[in-house]
Write an enzyme that holds these catalytic residues in place. Structure first.
Site, PDB file in Angstrom:
ATOM      1  N   GLU A 102      34.908  -1.511  77.360  1.00 33.38           N
ATOM      2  CA  GLU A 102      33.827  -2.337  76.801  1.00 33.38           C
ATOM      3  C   GLU A 102      32.538  -1.517  76.745  1.00 33.38           C
ATOM      4  OE1 GLU A 102      33.632  -6.448  78.156  1.00 33.38           O
ATOM      5  OE2 GLU A 102      31.470  -6.225  78.370  1.00 33.38           O
ATOM      6  N   THR A 127      29.717  -5.599  73.180  1.00 35.21           N
ATOM      7  CA  THR A 127      29.117  -6.876  73.595  1.00 35.21           C
ATOM      8  C   THR A 127      28.082  -7.377  72.586  1.00 35.21           C
ATOM      9  OG1 THR A 127      27.441  -5.740  74.875  1.00 35.21           O
ATOM     10  CG2 THR A 127      29.438  -6.388  76.050  1.00 35.21           C
ATOM     11  N   TYR A 128      27.742  -8.651  72.756  1.00 42.98           N
ATOM     12  CA  TYR A 128      26.780  -9.346  71.906  1.00 42.98           C
ATOM     13  C   TYR A 128      25.624  -9.711  72.819  1.00 42.98           C
ATOM     14  CZ  TYR A 128      26.072 -12.382  67.756  1.00 42.98           C
ATOM     15  OH  TYR A 128      25.652 -12.963  66.589  1.00 42.98           O
ATOM     16  N   HIS A 188      32.408  -8.813  70.406  1.00 43.90           N
ATOM     17  CA  HIS A 188      32.068 -10.011  71.172  1.00 43.90           C
ATOM     18  C   HIS A 188      31.199 -10.892  70.275  1.00 43.90           C
ATOM     19  CE1 HIS A 188      32.752  -8.302  75.449  1.00 43.90           C
ATOM     20  NE2 HIS A 188      33.400  -7.561  74.576  1.00 43.90           N
ATOM     21  N   HIS A 210      33.435 -19.858  87.241  1.00 47.79           N
ATOM     22  CA  HIS A 210      32.165 -19.743  86.525  1.00 47.79           C
ATOM     23  C   HIS A 210      31.101 -20.573  87.261  1.00 47.79           C
ATOM     24  CE1 HIS A 210      29.229 -20.586  83.276  1.00 47.79           C
ATOM     25  NE2 HIS A 210      29.518 -19.342  82.937  1.00 47.79           N
ATOM     26  N   ALA A 214      30.762 -24.282  86.395  1.00 51.10           N
ATOM     27  CA  ALA A 214      31.955 -25.149  86.349  1.00 51.10           C
ATOM     28  C   ALA A 214      31.852 -26.243  87.401  1.00 51.10           C
ATOM     29  CB  ALA A 214      33.208 -24.309  86.587  1.00 51.10           C
ATOM     30  N   ASN A 253      39.454 -25.467  81.386  1.00 49.66           N
ATOM     31  CA  ASN A 253      38.700 -24.935  80.237  1.00 49.66           C
ATOM     32  C   ASN A 253      39.352 -23.655  79.698  1.00 49.66           C
ATOM     33  OD1 ASN A 253      36.428 -24.676  78.415  1.00 49.66           O
ATOM     34  ND2 ASN A 253      35.788 -22.975  79.734  1.00 49.66           N
ATOM     35  N   LYS A 257      40.854 -22.947  75.876  1.00 49.29           N
ATOM     36  CA  LYS A 257      40.515 -21.800  75.019  1.00 49.29           C
ATOM     37  C   LYS A 257      41.795 -21.119  74.511  1.00 49.29           C
ATOM     38  CE  LYS A 257      37.447 -19.932  78.103  1.00 49.29           C
ATOM     39  NZ  LYS A 257      36.331 -19.109  78.604  1.00 49.29           N
ATOM     40  N   GLN A 314      35.828 -11.859  84.452  1.00 51.47           N
ATOM     41  CA  GLN A 314      34.555 -11.407  85.001  1.00 51.47           C
ATOM     42  C   GLN A 314      34.880 -10.345  86.055  1.00 51.47           C
ATOM     43  OE1 GLN A 314      31.544 -10.670  84.751  1.00 51.47           O
ATOM     44  NE2 GLN A 314      30.852 -12.764  84.402  1.00 51.47           N
TER      45      GLN A 314
HETATM   46  C1  LIG Z   1      34.928 -10.323  79.551  1.00 57.95           C
HETATM   47  C2  LIG Z   1      33.564 -10.953  79.353  1.00 57.95           C
HETATM   48  C3  LIG Z   1      32.753 -10.539  78.306  1.00 57.95           C
HETATM   49  C4  LIG Z   1      31.498 -11.115  78.097  1.00 57.95           C
HETATM   50  N1  LIG Z   1      30.717 -10.675  77.044  1.00 57.95           N
HETATM   51  C5  LIG Z   1      29.536 -11.273  76.788  1.00 57.95           C
HETATM   52  C6  LIG Z   1      28.734 -10.894  75.650  1.00 57.95           C
HETATM   53  O1  LIG Z   1      29.105  -9.976  74.891  1.00 57.95           O
HETATM   54  N2  LIG Z   1      27.550 -11.535  75.445  1.00 57.95           N
HETATM   55  C7  LIG Z   1      27.121 -12.550  76.265  1.00 57.95           C
HETATM   56  O2  LIG Z   1      26.039 -13.112  76.011  1.00 57.95           O
HETATM   57  N3  LIG Z   1      27.838 -12.934  77.355  1.00 57.95           N
HETATM   58  C8  LIG Z   1      29.033 -12.334  77.625  1.00 57.95           C
HETATM   59  N4  LIG Z   1      29.778 -12.721  78.722  1.00 57.95           N
HETATM   60  C9  LIG Z   1      29.232 -13.749  79.623  1.00 57.95           C
HETATM   61  C10 LIG Z   1      29.549 -15.194  79.164  1.00 57.95           C
HETATM   62  O3  LIG Z   1      28.912 -15.458  77.941  1.00 57.95           O
HETATM   63  C11 LIG Z   1      29.037 -16.125  80.267  1.00 57.95           C
HETATM   64  O4  LIG Z   1      29.819 -15.985  81.416  1.00 57.95           O
HETATM   65  C12 LIG Z   1      28.881 -17.598  79.863  1.00 57.95           C
HETATM   66  O5  LIG Z   1      28.077 -18.233  80.859  1.00 57.95           O
HETATM   67  C13 LIG Z   1      30.177 -18.383  79.756  1.00 57.95           C
HETATM   68  O6  LIG Z   1      30.898 -17.997  78.670  1.00 57.95           O
HETATM   69  P1  LIG Z   1      32.411 -18.556  78.434  1.00 57.95           P
HETATM   70  O7  LIG Z   1      32.857 -18.014  77.146  1.00 57.95           O
HETATM   71  O8  LIG Z   1      33.231 -18.311  79.617  1.00 57.95           O
HETATM   72  O9  LIG Z   1      32.070 -20.129  78.310  1.00 57.95           O
HETATM   73  P2  LIG Z   1      32.978 -21.402  78.272  1.00 57.95           P
HETATM   74  O10 LIG Z   1      34.428 -21.073  78.332  1.00 57.95           O
HETATM   75  O11 LIG Z   1      32.512 -22.255  77.147  1.00 57.95           O
HETATM   76  O12 LIG Z   1      32.610 -22.122  79.675  1.00 57.95           O
HETATM   77  C14 LIG Z   1      31.271 -22.273  80.095  1.00 57.95           C
HETATM   78  C15 LIG Z   1      31.200 -23.245  81.273  1.00 57.95           C
HETATM   79  O13 LIG Z   1      31.375 -24.588  80.826  1.00 57.95           O
HETATM   80  C16 LIG Z   1      32.464 -25.196  81.505  1.00 57.95           C
HETATM   81  N5  LIG Z   1      33.130 -26.051  80.507  1.00 57.95           N
HETATM   82  C17 LIG Z   1      33.438 -25.711  79.249  1.00 57.95           C
HETATM   83  N6  LIG Z   1      33.989 -26.747  78.604  1.00 57.95           N
HETATM   84  C18 LIG Z   1      34.030 -27.757  79.488  1.00 57.95           C
HETATM   85  C19 LIG Z   1      34.474 -29.120  79.409  1.00 57.95           C
HETATM   86  N7  LIG Z   1      34.984 -29.632  78.297  1.00 57.95           N
HETATM   87  N8  LIG Z   1      34.357 -29.873  80.516  1.00 57.95           N
HETATM   88  C20 LIG Z   1      33.829 -29.384  81.643  1.00 57.95           C
HETATM   89  N9  LIG Z   1      33.378 -28.117  81.769  1.00 57.95           N
HETATM   90  C21 LIG Z   1      33.474 -27.324  80.696  1.00 57.95           C
HETATM   91  C22 LIG Z   1      33.322 -24.050  81.999  1.00 57.95           C
HETATM   92  O14 LIG Z   1      34.130 -24.412  83.104  1.00 57.95           O
HETATM   93  C23 LIG Z   1      32.261 -23.044  82.351  1.00 57.95           C
HETATM   94  O15 LIG Z   1      31.675 -23.356  83.584  1.00 57.95           O
HETATM   95  C24 LIG Z   1      31.030 -12.141  78.972  1.00 57.95           C
HETATM   96  C25 LIG Z   1      31.829 -12.544  80.057  1.00 57.95           C
HETATM   97  C26 LIG Z   1      33.082 -11.971  80.258  1.00 57.95           C
HETATM   98  C27 LIG Z   1      33.920 -12.409  81.428  1.00 57.95           C
END
Ligand SMILES: Cc1cc2nc3c(=O)[nH]c(=O)nc-3n(C[C@H](O)[C@H](O)[C@H](O)COP(=O)(O)OP(=O)(O)OC[C@H]3O[C@@H](n4cnc5c(N)ncnc54)[C@H](O)[C@@H]3O)c2cc1C
Length: 308
Positions: free
Chosen positions: A32, A63-64, A92, A166, A169, A178, A182, A193
């Site tokens: 990455e 990354t974004y 990303h 997370h 969560a 969740n 996905k 993470q």
């Molecule tokens: C490999 C990796 C790459 C990353 N790259 C980037 C990047 O390029 N740019 C950036 O800005 N960030 C990046 N991140 C960070 C990420 O954007 C953050 O961790 C963000 O806070 C959560 O993203 P997610 O896609 O996991 O969110 P989601 O999967 O949408 O989850 C977010 C939170 O909401 C909760 N949730 C979701 N849906 C529900 C539901 N229906 N009911 C109850 N709870 C729910 C989940 O449990 C979680 O706590 C990266 C993280 C990782 C692990």
């Protein structure tokens, strides 16, 4: 000089464990990067890509920036990797501060540039510590984003997973639910993470399997080049930093070369333990530097592809 003679058991433990001897190198790795801001950073990124390419990564991702702040730069970097290297490039993409139409535009531009793999994320708000607020015409989270992307183009999609849950969560179980949403929406793998203790990953792998998830869960490996920065990041993303790690980095602030060696040793040991537990896919957070990731891959037996 006083010689300290170790106990027989201690000596045997050290001698019986040629941790890195003759490993098969039967790994899939991915790397990455982040989009560079300056010309100098651009050079560093391309030098890292050049060094890591011969290891034949399954894909490399870019990354974004928080809040979508690097939309152009991420696109340009991913598109250039797709065009100028033999690597499979992944972009990303996050839901922050963008309506669905804007995200569709970004996705279309990737498709047109020949990019076929998206790492789909909810994203974090541009200001650290603030809560995520979905755009009124945007996606609520990563699961919805995955749905939107697969409807638009048949992308390969990776998503994020959290061995230590997370921070937002409601519970570990709801975070797994969740993750399942996905994957059910069309993602094919999850990248985790970063974490520092192999047990965090193994426990998570078991829980995920018990939830009926059979997609690949790839550990995200963060070699620690700056301990203070990693501590800050870990606090924000709920990663446990074991106390022994702090003690290991003590006194190394002004000794960058020694710090690199300690860092590589720790990350390699983590990977070696994961490997011993059956892990064969590793995703490295390179921070645009090749050396640590390259050294760890090398210790795990990976060698440059003959044709590269
Ligand atoms: C490999 C990796 C790459 C990353 N790259 C980037 C990047 O390029 N740019 C950036 O800005 N960030 C990046 N991140 C960070 C990420 O954007 C953050 O961790 C963000 O806070 C959560 O993203 P997610 O896609 O996991 O969110 P989601 O999967 O949408 O989850 C977010 C939170 O909401 C909760 N949730 C979701 N849906 C529900 C539901 N229906 N009911 C109850 N709870 C729910 C989940 O449990 C979680 O706590 C990266 C993280 C990782 C692990």
């Amino acid at each position: 000089m006083t010689l300290h003679f170790p106990s027989v058991e201690e000596a045997r433990r050290a001698l019986d464990a040629p941790l890195y001897a003759d490993l098969a190198g039967d790994l899939n790795v991915s790397f990455e990067f982040f989009p560079p801001r300056t010309e100098k950073m651009d050079e560093q990124l391309w030098s890292a890509i050049e060094t890591l390419t011969p290891l034949g990564p399954k894909f490399v991702s870019v990354t974004y920036g928080a809040g979508g702040s690097t939309r152009e730069r991420t696109h340009n970097t991913v598109a250039r990797i797709a065009k100028e290297t033999p690597l499979a490039a992944a972009a990303h993409l996050t839901c922050v501060a963008a309506c669905k139409d804007e995200i569709a535009e970004v996705a279309d531009a990737y498709w047109e540039a020949g990019v076929r793999h998206i790492v789909a994320l909810r994203g974090d708000p541009p200001e650290a510590g603030k809560r995520f607020e979905p755009h009124p015409q945007g996606y609520q989270g990563a699961a919805e984003l995955v749905e939107g992307l697969v409807q638009r183009h048949p992308f390969e999609i990776s998503v994020a997973a959290y061995p230590e849950t997370h921070p937002e969560a409601a519970s570990a179980q709801s975070d797994i639910d969740n993750l399942k949403r996905k994957l059910d929406a069309g993602a094919t793998r999850a990248i985790t993470q970063f974490f520092f203790e192999p047990d965090s990953f193994f426990r998570f792998r078991d829980t995920v399997a018990a939830a009926g998830i059979d997609a690949d869960i790839i550990p995200g490996i963060m070699p620690v080049s700056n301990f203070a920065a990693v501590q800050r990041m870990s606090a924000m993303c709920n990663t446990n930093v074991p106390n022994w790690m702090g003690r290991l980095f003590e006194g190394l602030d002004t000794l960058p070369a020694a710090r690199q060696l300690v860092s590589a040793t720790l990350a390699a040991e983590l990977c070696r333990k994961l490997y011993a537990g059956g892990v064969r896919d590793f995703h490295f957070y390179t921070l645009n530097r090749a050396e640590l990731s390259y050294a760890i891959c090398h210790l795990l037996g990976l060698r440059p592809e003959k044709s590269a």
